[in-house]
Design a protein around this motif. Structure first.
Motif, PDB file in Angstrom:
ATOM      1  N   UNK A 242       0.824  -1.235   0.044  1.00 43.37           N
ATOM      2  CA  UNK A 242       0.006  -0.088   0.025  1.00 43.37           C
ATOM      3  C   UNK A 242       0.878   1.536  -0.021  1.00 43.37           C
ATOM      4  N   UNK A 243       1.968   1.273  -0.607  1.00 44.30           N
ATOM      5  CA  UNK A 243       2.926   2.317  -0.598  1.00 44.30           C
ATOM      6  C   UNK A 243       3.112   2.846   0.651  1.00 44.30           C
ATOM      7  N   UNK A 244       3.141   2.385   1.812  1.00 44.68           N
ATOM      8  CA  UNK A 244       3.257   2.928   3.065  1.00 44.68           C
ATOM      9  C   UNK A 244       4.723   2.995   3.304  1.00 44.68           C
ATOM     10  N   UNK A 245       5.743   2.218   2.799  1.00 50.77           N
ATOM     11  CA  UNK A 245       7.135   2.235   2.996  1.00 50.77           C
ATOM     12  C   UNK A 245       7.771   2.740   1.556  1.00 50.77           C
ATOM     13  N   UNK A 246       8.944   3.458   1.780  1.00 46.37           N
ATOM     14  CA  UNK A 246       9.622   3.536   0.508  1.00 46.37           C
ATOM     15  C   UNK A 246      11.027   2.669   0.793  1.00 46.37           C
ATOM     16  N   UNK A 247      10.967   1.654   0.028  1.00 47.09           N
ATOM     17  CA  UNK A 247      12.303   0.876   0.304  1.00 47.09           C
ATOM     18  C   UNK A 247      13.653   1.252  -0.156  1.00 47.09           C
ATOM     19  N   UNK A 248      14.364   2.076   0.738  1.00 52.14           N
ATOM     20  CA  UNK A 248      15.318   3.163  -0.034  1.00 52.14           C
ATOM     21  C   UNK A 248      16.690   2.222  -0.236  1.00 52.14           C
ATOM     22  N   UNK A 249      16.590   1.068   0.322  1.00 51.87           N
ATOM     23  CA  UNK A 249      17.842   0.164   0.380  1.00 51.87           C
ATOM     24  C   UNK A 249      17.550  -1.180   0.134  1.00 51.87           C
ATOM     25  N   UNK A 250      18.318  -1.795  -0.611  1.00 53.56           N
ATOM     26  CA  UNK A 250      18.306  -3.284  -1.056  1.00 53.56           C
ATOM     27  C   UNK A 250      19.679  -3.790  -0.893  1.00 53.56           C
ATOM     28  N   UNK A 276       9.031  -0.658  10.060  1.00 48.27           N
ATOM     29  CA  UNK A 276       9.396  -1.148   8.940  1.00 48.27           C
ATOM     30  C   UNK A 276       9.307  -2.359   8.639  1.00 48.27           C
ATOM     31  N   UNK A 277       8.886  -3.203   7.454  1.00 48.83           N
ATOM     32  CA  UNK A 277       9.335  -4.539   7.361  1.00 48.83           C
ATOM     33  C   UNK A 277      10.284  -4.553   6.520  1.00 48.83           C
ATOM     34  N   UNK A 278      11.024  -6.110   6.784  1.00 47.01           N
ATOM     35  CA  UNK A 278      11.996  -6.291   5.490  1.00 47.01           C
ATOM     36  C   UNK A 278      11.344  -7.228   4.702  1.00 47.01           C
ATOM     37  N   UNK A 279      11.569  -6.894   3.466  1.00 49.03           N
ATOM     38  CA  UNK A 279      10.830  -7.805   2.484  1.00 49.03           C
ATOM     39  C   UNK A 279      11.873  -8.495   1.521  1.00 49.03           C
ATOM     40  N   UNK A 280      11.680  -9.676   1.293  1.00 50.00           N
ATOM     41  CA  UNK A 280      12.760 -10.422   0.495  1.00 50.00           C
ATOM     42  C   UNK A 280      12.302 -10.981  -0.827  1.00 50.00           C
ATOM     43  N   UNK A 281      12.747 -10.740  -1.941  1.00 53.12           N
ATOM     44  CA  UNK A 281      12.123 -11.543  -3.129  1.00 53.12           C
ATOM     45  C   UNK A 281      13.556 -12.467  -3.488  1.00 53.12           C
ATOM     46  N   UNK A 344      14.719  -5.889   0.570  1.00 51.83           N
ATOM     47  CA  UNK A 344      14.390  -4.381   0.558  1.00 51.83           C
ATOM     48  C   UNK A 344      14.053  -4.073   1.904  1.00 51.83           C
ATOM     49  N   UNK A 345      14.689  -2.862   2.153  1.00 50.12           N
ATOM     50  CA  UNK A 345      14.657  -2.346   3.653  1.00 50.12           C
ATOM     51  C   UNK A 345      14.362  -0.931   3.642  1.00 50.12           C
TER      52      UNK A 345
END
Ligand SMILES: O=C(O)CCC(=O)C(=O)O
Ligand SMILES: [Fe+2]
Length: 351
Positions: A242-250, A276-281, A344-345
């Motif tokens: 929901x565009x709550x976070x901007x993942x400015x670092x990966x 903020x969450x940490x999202x892994x792809x 993504x962080x």
């Protein structure tokens, strides 16, 4: 009695518990489509040789499609009295996860395993029919959320192209460590990517690569613009949340084959924006992602969850997850294929 079976693609002898991951790697190498895989044959190969009790604990997967339609049944697996510690669910649902579907929680108790058995026996590789939304899965301690084949479904991204672009356009290195005067190296390659804004506002960009305090060998993160496909996947990830976070670092990890791994650890979050969450792809070869309760928390029982992360799968570790879980990607020596994970962080600054 042999525990080894022959791979239908490369004919190598592989332990029956590893054959599925091995076949995935073979398919990757041969650029075969998932539909080329003979599921019935593979299932036969995966059956334990006669007389060997089957232990699927490390092959456990996220709930398949349809499981969320039976929330009462799954939720009822967790006795109300044992859920006192579960305060992290709210962090996820309150975080506005788009289309979040709760499936309740599973536990590693024997009774729970017995009740899940009829569902898990119908699980199949591929998950073509599973939800393109996030589905939660977890233990009593914390839920994580999974979106199977996120890249293919949501980002409409060719994961192979993304993997190759990350490999070719970024500068990878194997970080070194010095713990108590003893030199060592990581067993994987790493690099990082950041937004232009994060790079511009950070004083010391060269320290941005690792979140492990004892690692050296950092290089300044590349700019997202340098790998446009990665940048577009980032936006899709943001969209999913929901565009709550901007993942400015990966932070990217490259497991060159099954010998590369990351041991059980919790990510340092000093530098992560609160909440903020940490999202892994995941890209490439299927690998196990193991979550287990930290030794320093007072868990009723030791909780452990193994998720198979396949090409294109996405995993969300919500805030709070690092406090209760360690996670890791254990070595699987028979795997030939490479995997790249994009983590993504949302970070405060590079430091
Ligand atoms: O490769 C993965 O999925 C895990 C990587 C990881 O734990 C990390 O970057 O901190
Ligand atoms: Fe980690």
């Amino acid at each position: 009695m042999s525990h080894f079976v022959k791979c239908p693609f490369c004919s190598s002898e592989v332990h029956y518990l590893l054959i599925q991951s091995h076949v995935n790697a073979c398919l990757d190498l041969n650029e075969a489509a998932p539909s080329d895989q003979p599921p019935a044959k593979l299932r036969r190969l995966m059956a334990p040789p006669a007389g060997i009790p089957r232990d699927e604990s490390h092959l456990q997967e996220a709930p398949p499609a349809g499981m969320h339609q039976h929330p009462q049944r799954l939720c009822s697996l967790v006795p109300a009295s044992s859920s006192g510690q579960r305060t992290f669910r709210d962090n996820l649902s309150g975080g506005g996860l788009n289309g979040m579907e709760w499936v309740g929680t599973t536990t590693v108790t024997k009774e729970a395993e017995a009740s899940i058995a009829p569902v898990s026996s119908s699980r199949q590789r591929g998950d073509e029919s599973s939800s393109n939304k996030l589905v939660s899965v977890g233990t009593r301690l914390c839920d994580v959320a999974v979106c199977r084949r996120f890249l293919q479904r949501n980002a409409q991204c060719d994961s192979r192209t993304l993997l190759l672009e990350c490999r070719q356009r970024l500068t990878w290195n194997v970080p070194t460590t010095n713990i108590g005067g003893k030199a060592g190296t990581y067993h994987r390659e790493m690099c990082a990517v950041a937004t232009q804004q994060l790079l511009a506002t950070s004083k010391d960009t060269a320290k941005g690569v690792h979140d492990a305090r004892d690692a050296s060998g950092s290089t300044t993160p590349a700019m997202y613009d340098h790998v446009p496909l990665l940048d577009s996947v980032r936006h899709e990830v943001e969209n999913l949340l929901d565009n709550k976070w901007e993942f400015n670092y990966c932070l990217l990890n490259r497991y060159r084959d099954g010998r590369d791994f990351v041991g059980p650890h919790s990510d340092h979050e000093d530098n992560i924006v609160k909440g903020s969450p940490i999202v892994t792809v995941s890209l490439g070869c299927t690998r196990d992602f193991v979550l287990e309760s930290r030794d320093d928390i007072q868990a009723v029982t030791k909780e452990k969850l193994t998720l198979m992360m396949r090409d294109g799968d996405l995993l969300v570790m919500p805030t709070g997850c690092q406090q209760v879980y360690k996670h890791g990607v254990p070595a699987r020596r028979n795997l030939l294929g490479e995997r790249i994970s994009l983590t993504f962080r949302v970070v405060k600054a590079l430091m």
